[in-house]
Design a protein around this motif. Structure first.
Motif, PDB file in Angstrom:
ATOM      1  N   GLN A  25      -5.528  20.614  72.510  1.00 13.81           N
ATOM      2  CA  GLN A  25      -6.084  19.453  73.212  1.00 13.81           C
ATOM      3  C   GLN A  25      -6.763  19.867  74.512  1.00 13.81           C
ATOM      4  OE1 GLN A  25      -6.260  16.340  71.874  1.00 13.81           O
ATOM      5  NE2 GLN A  25      -5.467  17.427  70.079  1.00 13.81           N
TER       6      GLN A  25
ATOM      7  N   GLU B 280      -8.209  22.820  74.869  1.00 16.29           N
ATOM      8  CA  GLU B 280      -9.440  23.458  74.388  1.00 16.29           C
ATOM      9  C   GLU B 280     -10.519  22.423  74.110  1.00 16.29           C
ATOM     10  OE1 GLU B 280      -8.269  25.804  70.989  1.00 16.29           O
ATOM     11  OE2 GLU B 280      -8.321  27.645  72.196  1.00 16.29           O
ATOM     12  N   LYS B 281     -10.153  21.319  73.467  1.00 14.38           N
ATOM     13  CA  LYS B 281     -11.122  20.271  73.152  1.00 14.38           C
ATOM     14  C   LYS B 281     -11.665  19.640  74.425  1.00 14.38           C
ATOM     15  CE  LYS B 281      -9.294  19.069  68.590  1.00 14.38           C
ATOM     16  NZ  LYS B 281      -8.661  18.003  67.752  1.00 14.38           N
ATOM     17  N   TRP B 282     -10.793  19.440  75.397  1.00 13.51           N
ATOM     18  CA  TRP B 282     -11.239  18.856  76.658  1.00 13.51           C
ATOM     19  C   TRP B 282     -12.243  19.775  77.355  1.00 13.51           C
ATOM     20  CZ3 TRP B 282     -11.110  19.940  81.900  1.00 13.51           C
ATOM     21  CH2 TRP B 282     -11.406  18.869  82.754  1.00 13.51           C
TER      22      TRP B 282
ATOM     23  N   GLU C 264     -14.221  21.909  76.064  1.00 13.69           N
ATOM     24  CA  GLU C 264     -15.494  21.980  75.340  1.00 13.69           C
ATOM     25  C   GLU C 264     -16.507  20.952  75.831  1.00 13.69           C
ATOM     26  OE1 GLU C 264     -14.445  21.477  71.268  1.00 13.69           O
ATOM     27  OE2 GLU C 264     -13.640  23.525  71.041  1.00 13.69           O
ATOM     28  N   ASN C 265     -16.006  19.879  76.423  1.00 15.39           N
ATOM     29  CA  ASN C 265     -16.877  18.790  76.862  1.00 15.39           C
ATOM     30  C   ASN C 265     -17.055  18.741  78.379  1.00 15.39           C
ATOM     31  OD1 ASN C 265     -17.249  17.668  74.206  1.00 15.39           O
ATOM     32  ND2 ASN C 265     -15.130  16.963  74.325  1.00 15.39           N
TER      33      ASN C 265
END
Length: 225
Positions: free
Chosen positions: A52, A54-56, A58-59
C-alpha cells in the motif's frame, strides 16, 4: 530460518502482551530480542515495502528535497528505506532497541535516522514537524485503553498541510475485539478527524497473508483553519 507455526507465534505474542505490565508495548522488545535475528519469528516482517505504501508512492512527486517523513514503529526498516529512496528526509523509530539495531545492521549505509522512541511519549521536538507520517499497523497493536492517547500523539506529529497514511485492520463493530492485533473501528477512525485530520482517500485491500481480515488504507491531510 524458524519452522515455528504461525499460530504458535501468535499464541506466544498473546502471552507476552498479557505479561507486559510495565508498558502496553514493552512486549515488542521481548519479541525482537527473543527472535535472535530470525525475521520469520516477527509476524509482520516481510522484508519488503508494504504494497500500500508502494502504491501511494507511485502517485506522488517530491517537489522539495527538504520534505520530511516519519515512520512509526518502523520494525526492520523496509518502509523507511523506500521513503528515503523516494527522496524524503526520513526519521524512523521503534520502541524496541533490538529492532533499531537490526535496521542499522540491515542498512549500514542508510540515510534514514533510525532511533528508539515511544509513540505514547514522543520527542516534543517532533510536534507538527513531519510532512508525511506513515502509520502502518501500529495503533492496532495497542490495547484499547491507550488507543485515544496514541491517535492524538500520531496526529500531533503531522505538520500543517502534511499527510498521514494509515494502514490498518478494521472491524465493523464497536465491540471490543480479541487481540493482538485489535482492529480499529469506525468510531476510532473518527478520532483522527477530531484531532485535526481530514480524510481524503480510503480504500479496502486484501493482504495475501491474511485474506480473511478486513484491511484499510486511509490518507489524511492536516488542515489549517
Amino acid at each position: 530460518m524458524s519452522l515455528v507455526p504461525p499460530n504458535d507465534i501468535r499464541q506466544k505474542i498473546r502471552e507476552m502482551v498479557e505479561n507486559s505490565q510495565s508498558h502496553p508495548t514493552a512486549w515488542f522488545e521481548t519479541l525482537y530480542a527473543e527472535s535472535q535475528g530470525d525475521p520469520s519469528l516477527i509476524p509482520w516482517a516481510t522484508l519488503a515495502t508494504h504494497p500500500q505504501l508502494e502504491k501511494w508512492l507511485e502517485n506522488q512527486a517530491i517537489e522539495d528535497n527538504n520534505q520530511t517523513a516519519l515512520v512509526l514503529g518502523c520494525g526492520l526498516g523496509d518502509d523507511a528505506e523506500a521513503l528515503a529512496d523516494f527522496g524524503f528526509q526520513v526519521t524512523a523509530f521503534d520502541i524496541s532497541p533490538t529492532a533499531i539495531a537490526w535496521c542499522r545492521q540491515r542498512f549500514p549505509n542508510s540515510q534514514v535516522n533510525y532511533t528508539v522512541a515511544d509513540l505514547l511519549d514522543p520527542d516534543p521536538n517532533w510536534l507538527e514537524k513531519f510532512d508525511f507520517v506513515l502509520e502502518s499497523r501500529i495503533t492496532q497493536s495497542m490495547p484499547l485503553e491507550v488507543r485515544s492517547q496514541a491517535i492524538k500523539a500520531i496526529a500531533n506529529l503531522v505538520a500543517p498541510h502534511g499527510i498521514l497514511l494509515l494502514i490498518t485492520r478494521f472491524r465493523d463493530t464497536e465491540a471490543a475485539p480479541e487481540g493482538p492485533p485489535w482492529p480499529l473501528s469506525e468510531a476510532e477512525l473518527s478520532a483522527f478527524k477530531t484531532c485535526g485530520l481530514t480524510e481524503i482517500n480510503r480504500h479496502k485491500f486484501v493482504a495475501e497473508n491474511r485474506p480473511d481480515a478486513q484491511q484499510l488504507c486511509i490518507e489524511y491531510r492536516k488542515d489549517v483553519f
